[in-house]
Design a protein around this motif. Sequence first.
Motif, short mmCIF file in Angstrom:
data_model
loop_
_atom_site.label_atom_id
_atom_site.label_comp_id
_atom_site.label_asym_id
_atom_site.label_seq_id
_atom_site.Cartn_x
_atom_site.Cartn_y
_atom_site.Cartn_z
N LEU A 68 51.94 73.97 50.52
CA LEU A 68 52.86 73.49 49.49
C LEU A 68 53.89 72.55 50.08
N PHE A 69 54.57 72.97 51.15
CA PHE A 69 55.60 72.13 51.75
C PHE A 69 55.01 70.84 52.31
N ALA A 70 53.79 70.91 52.83
CA ALA A 70 53.20 69.72 53.46
C ALA A 70 52.62 68.74 52.46
N ASN A 71 52.24 69.23 51.26
CA ASN A 71 51.52 68.37 50.32
C ASN A 71 52.18 68.28 48.96
N VAL A 72 53.40 68.78 48.81
CA VAL A 72 54.04 68.76 47.50
C VAL A 72 54.08 67.33 46.95
N PRO A 73 53.60 67.14 45.72
CA PRO A 73 53.61 65.78 45.15
C PRO A 73 55.02 65.32 44.86
N ALA A 74 55.17 64.03 44.69
CA ALA A 74 56.48 63.46 44.42
C ALA A 74 57.02 63.94 43.08
N PRO A 75 58.32 64.18 42.98
CA PRO A 75 58.91 64.48 41.66
C PRO A 75 58.79 63.25 40.77
N PRO A 76 58.94 63.41 39.46
CA PRO A 76 58.74 62.27 38.54
C PRO A 76 59.52 61.02 38.94
N LEU A 77 60.74 61.19 39.44
CA LEU A 77 61.56 60.03 39.77
C LEU A 77 60.93 59.16 40.85
N LEU A 78 60.18 59.77 41.75
CA LEU A 78 59.67 59.04 42.92
C LEU A 78 58.17 58.79 42.89
N ARG A 79 57.53 59.00 41.75
CA ARG A 79 56.08 58.82 41.70
C ARG A 79 55.65 57.38 41.88
N SER A 80 56.56 56.45 41.62
CA SER A 80 56.22 55.04 41.82
C SER A 80 56.41 54.60 43.27
N HIS A 81 56.83 55.52 44.14
CA HIS A 81 57.02 55.21 45.56
C HIS A 81 56.21 56.18 46.42
N PRO A 82 54.90 56.21 46.30
CA PRO A 82 54.10 57.20 47.03
C PRO A 82 54.23 57.08 48.54
N ALA A 83 54.32 55.86 49.05
CA ALA A 83 54.42 55.70 50.50
C ALA A 83 55.74 56.25 51.02
N VAL A 84 56.82 55.95 50.30
CA VAL A 84 58.14 56.45 50.70
C VAL A 84 58.17 57.96 50.66
#
Length: 472
Positions: A193-209
């Motif tokens: 979970l900690f290693a692969n948690v997806p981005a929260p909605p605010l940051l979904r447009s910045h996957p690399a960041v």
Amino acid sequence: MSQTTAAETVDVFGPDSMLRRLVNEARWGLAVTRATVLEAAHPQIGTALIGNSTFVTHPWRRLRNTLVSTQRILDPDQRVRTREAARLNRLHARISGTDPQGRRYDAMDAEARAWVVATLFESAVTMYRLSGESLDGPAMEQLYAEFRALLALIEGDSDRLPATLQEFWPYFDDMIEHRLESTEAVRVILYRLFANVPAPPLLRSHPAVWAAGRAVAGPVAAAITIASLPESFCRRVALPDLPGARALMHGAYLTIAVATRLLPDGWVQVGSIMSLLDPDHAGGSGPWESVRRKADQAAAMLRLITPAPDETNQATRSADRFFAEILDQTGDGYLAWPDLAAMAREIAARLDLDEQDEERLFNAFAVWWRELQTNLDADGDGRVTRQEYAASAACLPSSGLVKIADVLFDVTDVDDDQTIDAQEYQTLFRTAFQRDLTDKGDSYSRSAFLRQFLSFMTGQQHSIAYNSLLSQ
């Protein structure tokens, strides 16, 4: 032994409630994360989490739903508390099965439910201690009484927790020594979970960041969590004692405690933090709103200068992607009843359905599941693989989906005028009304709703609204 009943909880969660104040603080997240690891080591809870929960694939949705449920269960209005307790009990009554060792598990197991409350109380006490705010005797007694009242509200009584605080600590130690195990769920939380948690909605447009930040933050979060756990528990489940982890953990707790004291209350409330991470959570309000708006503007600019991804129209690839993002709710690589039940739970929770409507919704999903089994489960193992789904997705029957769409329309159309207006639409999707999806200017007809739902659920058409409901 004294017994706390649901009726006695009427005044416990009033204006002076410690628990009501605590769960609205952002630092409560530290206690909940820690408690979740302790819960997951209980064999009943750990198995139920792995087989039925979406906490790994959709952690932000789970966090948001937990926050809403907590607010309801501690609401000043006793009717709201009772309704939410009944909803939670219906939800858990549907979760049962057998673990890989052949042992039965049941989410209504009284011992396991008491252990959940016990871990939250002990983690709250630990959070205060690590934050430099050790509770005195009367405060700790009050907090323990409130947690027992919470158990009584959802269980009907609190007999599974010791009656006194003095008796609680031997009970807690005994549970660690004799009932907890090194379950798969513990390892999943700490290392997956900690290693692969997806981005929260605010940051979904910045996957690399997000990926870069998560690569650092994930191991740090795991180390902090492990270092905060009881030493006896770490020995029991063979968790490592990482060099420097305890100093890091103390620093994290103290930093958050200082921020809680120095920043204005509105900035450190859990609702404000959630509104920053998830714009749909608070409807665009709160002290972090200006920060979120600037982030949205930056994201929009980045999208303008970033080449669009190469998409193909191959049916098999589309079905494969839809399977991974929508259907496989539990993230185990298969489609089974727990995945469809997770969709039904999410919809029922968002609309706060009563028992009758909730039952209609689950029955509709059950009809669809029987169709999927009949048409796609080639080897008869009770689950559908991604390959089985992708190979036959184009010719799936739709009668089950039509039934789901009809029920979903009925429960969303609360004023029963046979249209879904903007407010009803937002209640379901937590997003602005999409006029282009309707065949009327300011409402959503049953036929338009049915077309859009079937197009999305068969993987034929992308929908931001349904994607936010079932995948985010």
